[in-house]
Write an enzyme that holds these catalytic residues in place. Structure first.
Site, PDB file in Angstrom:
ATOM      1  N   ASP A   1      37.137  52.782  16.873  1.00 47.86           N
ATOM      2  CA  ASP A   1      36.796  54.118  16.343  1.00 47.86           C
ATOM      3  C   ASP A   1      37.979  54.932  15.804  1.00 47.86           C
ATOM      4  O   ASP A   1      38.088  56.133  16.092  1.00 47.86           O
ATOM      5  CB  ASP A   1      36.062  54.928  17.426  1.00 47.86           C
TER       6      ASP A   1
ATOM      7  N   ASP B   1      31.873  54.563  15.236  1.00 47.01           N
ATOM      8  CA  ASP B   1      30.776  55.416  15.640  1.00 47.01           C
ATOM      9  C   ASP B   1      30.028  55.736  14.341  1.00 47.01           C
ATOM     10  O   ASP B   1      30.660  56.161  13.362  1.00 47.01           O
ATOM     11  CB  ASP B   1      31.411  56.701  16.226  1.00 47.01           C
TER      12      ASP B   1
ATOM     13  N   HIS C   1      26.682  57.558  13.349  1.00 42.83           N
ATOM     14  CA  HIS C   1      25.508  58.289  13.818  1.00 42.83           C
ATOM     15  C   HIS C   1      24.612  58.784  12.684  1.00 42.83           C
ATOM     16  O   HIS C   1      25.104  59.167  11.619  1.00 42.83           O
ATOM     17  CB  HIS C   1      25.955  59.546  14.591  1.00 42.83           C
TER      18      HIS C   1
ATOM     19  N   HIS D   1      29.655  64.549  14.458  1.00 38.79           N
ATOM     20  CA  HIS D   1      30.818  63.717  14.117  1.00 38.79           C
ATOM     21  C   HIS D   1      30.329  62.352  13.661  1.00 38.79           C
ATOM     22  O   HIS D   1      29.242  61.911  14.046  1.00 38.79           O
ATOM     23  CB  HIS D   1      31.748  63.563  15.337  1.00 38.79           C
TER      24      HIS D   1
ATOM     25  N   LYS E   1      28.121  51.225  15.674  1.00 36.26           N
ATOM     26  CA  LYS E   1      27.402  51.461  16.938  1.00 36.26           C
ATOM     27  C   LYS E   1      26.844  52.864  17.005  1.00 36.26           C
ATOM     28  O   LYS E   1      27.252  53.737  16.223  1.00 36.26           O
ATOM     29  CB  LYS E   1      28.332  51.212  18.130  1.00 36.26           C
TER      30      LYS E   1
ATOM     31  N   CYS F   1      35.041  55.850  24.280  1.00 36.19           N
ATOM     32  CA  CYS F   1      34.687  54.562  23.675  1.00 36.19           C
ATOM     33  C   CYS F   1      35.638  53.444  24.070  1.00 36.19           C
ATOM     34  O   CYS F   1      35.204  52.304  24.247  1.00 36.19           O
ATOM     35  CB  CYS F   1      34.543  54.708  22.167  1.00 36.19           C
TER      36      CYS F   1
HETATM   37  C1  VGL Z   1      33.492  58.944  21.036  1.00 33.43           C
HETATM   38  C2  VGL Z   1      32.797  60.994  21.790  1.00 33.43           C
HETATM   39  C3  VGL Z   1      31.626  60.877  21.070  1.00 33.43           C
HETATM   40  C4  VGL Z   1      34.550  57.875  21.002  1.00 33.43           C
HETATM   41  C5  VGL Z   1      32.333  58.807  20.302  1.00 33.43           C
HETATM   42  O1  VGL Z   1      34.633  57.109  20.010  1.00 33.43           O
HETATM   43  O2  VGL Z   1      35.362  57.813  21.968  1.00 33.43           O
HETATM   44  N1  VGL Z   1      33.717  60.015  21.774  1.00 33.43           N
HETATM   45  N2  VGL Z   1      31.414  59.790  20.330  1.00 33.43           N
HETATM   46 ZN    ZN Z   2      29.798  59.681  18.905  1.00 37.51          ZN
END
Ligand code: VGL
Ligand code: ZN
Length: 194
Positions: free
Chosen positions: A15, A57, A59, A76, A101, A140
């Site tokens: 990420d 990530d 979404h 995000h 993901k 993550c």
């Molecule tokens: C993450 C918070 C929300 C991460 C992803 O990649 O660590 N943290 N979504």
């Molecule tokens: Zn996230």
């Protein structure tokens, strides 16, 4: 502690996306500091024929983890936005395998293994041990490393290539202890991977 990188390894970059970097909507403090370290690992991996995986990530706009839906986070990493793009400073090889993901609106997934085909892809390549770095240590990276261990993979945690959100002070250090307890071995660039 010289560590020989080669057959049976894969590099997994978690990420490293614009929204988690300074200026992003869920910026991880000093998150950009992981990039030069990861680029060195990418260069080593390429020189050894070690496969590189990059999770992201990814979404939907109305994801359940966003505050508007009662979740803990500001919006995000909305799929196909600039914020969800990998950092332009990250020197991902052309043939890096991208693992998306947390794509379903009704479920979050911190682990790169959750709801993805990462484990079978690694097994198909004969990977036994993962080098893991990226963002964020306490979400993550933590969940990915714990799942990697549960799935039977060895983990070398790139301890100088991770940064924490630290919603509560100490979350990052607690996460590092948890990963160590699960059998992840912390290494730093000066440990001389070769
Ligand atoms: C993450 C918070 C929300 C991460 C992803 O990649 O660590 N943290 N979504
Ligand atoms: Zn996230």
């Amino acid at each position: 502690m010289a560590i020989n990188v080669g057959k049976a390894h894969a590099l997994l970059i978690v990420d490293v996306q614009n929204d988690f970097l300074p200026g992003g909507s869920l910026a991880v403090p000093n998150g950009d500091e992981v990039i030069p370290v990861l680029n060195r690992h990418i260069a080593l991996a390429r020189s050894r024929g070690v496969p590189v995986f990059a999770s992201r990530d990814w979404h939907p706009i109305d994801h359940c983890s966003f505050q508007a839906q009662g979740g803990p986070w500001p919006p995000h990493c909305v799929a196909d936005t600039q914020g969800a793009a990998f950092s332009p400073g990250l020197e991902l090889p052309r043939d890096a395998v991208i693992i998306s993901k947390a794509m379903r609106e009704d479920a979050d997934a911190y682990s790169s293994f959750e709801g993805t085909d990462l484990a079978p892809q690694l097994r198909k390549l004969g990977v036994k041990q993962l080098l893991v770095g990226g963002l964020a240590t306490d979400y993550c990276v933590l969940n990915t490393v714990l799942d990697a261990r549960q799935s039977g993979f060895g983990v070398l945690l790139l301890a100088d290539a991770i940064r924490a959100v630290n919603v509560k002070p100490g979350d990052g250090e607690r996460a590092e202890r948890q990963m160590a307890q699960a059998g992840a071995v912390a290494i730093r660039i000066e440990d001389g991977l070769q």
